[in-house]
Design a protein around this motif. Structure first.
Motif, short mmCIF file in Angstrom:
data_model
loop_
_atom_site.label_atom_id
_atom_site.label_comp_id
_atom_site.label_asym_id
_atom_site.label_seq_id
_atom_site.Cartn_x
_atom_site.Cartn_y
_atom_site.Cartn_z
N ASN A 3 0.81 -1.21 0.00
CA ASN A 3 0.00 0.00 0.00
C ASN A 3 0.85 1.26 0.00
O ASN A 3 2.04 1.22 0.31
N ASN A 4 0.22 2.36 -0.35
CA ASN A 4 0.86 3.67 -0.41
C ASN A 4 0.23 4.64 0.59
O ASN A 4 0.30 5.86 0.40
N VAL A 5 -0.35 4.12 1.64
CA VAL A 5 -1.06 4.95 2.61
C VAL A 5 -0.11 5.94 3.27
O VAL A 5 -0.42 7.13 3.39
N SER A 6 1.05 5.50 3.68
CA SER A 6 2.01 6.37 4.35
C SER A 6 2.41 7.55 3.45
O SER A 6 2.46 8.70 3.90
N GLU A 7 2.66 7.26 2.18
CA GLU A 7 3.06 8.31 1.24
C GLU A 7 1.94 9.34 1.06
O GLU A 7 2.19 10.54 1.08
N PHE A 8 0.72 8.86 0.91
CA PHE A 8 -0.41 9.78 0.76
C PHE A 8 -0.66 10.56 2.04
O PHE A 8 -0.94 11.76 2.00
N ARG A 9 -0.53 9.90 3.18
CA ARG A 9 -0.74 10.57 4.46
C ARG A 9 0.23 11.74 4.61
O ARG A 9 -0.16 12.86 4.95
#
Length: 68
Positions: A3-9
């Motif tokens: 996932n890319n959640v950290s990058e988007f966050r």
């Protein structure tokens, strides 16, 4: 699942605490999602995608090992 959640966050300027509060989950849940230890439910994934103005497929993707 990857996932890319950290990058988007980070791109949207959210702390883990603030993101958790907006999602109605614990900070530990956000940490677990970001580290790939927890796959969110479809409704939660859709809320994340909406919050980050993207789609679920951009935030989450299957890895080759997920097919086996």
């Amino acid at each position: 699942m990857k996932n890319n959640v950290s990058e988007f966050r980070k791109r949207y300027g959210y702390s883990q605490d603030r993101l958790a509060e907006n999602l109605g989950v614990s900070r530990q849940t956000v940490i677990s999602i970001e580290k790939g230890r927890y796959n969110p439910s479809l409704p939660l994934a859709m809320i994340l995608a909406e919050l980050f103005d993207t789609n679920v497929e951009t935030l989450f993707s299957l890895e080759d090992s997920d097919y086996k």
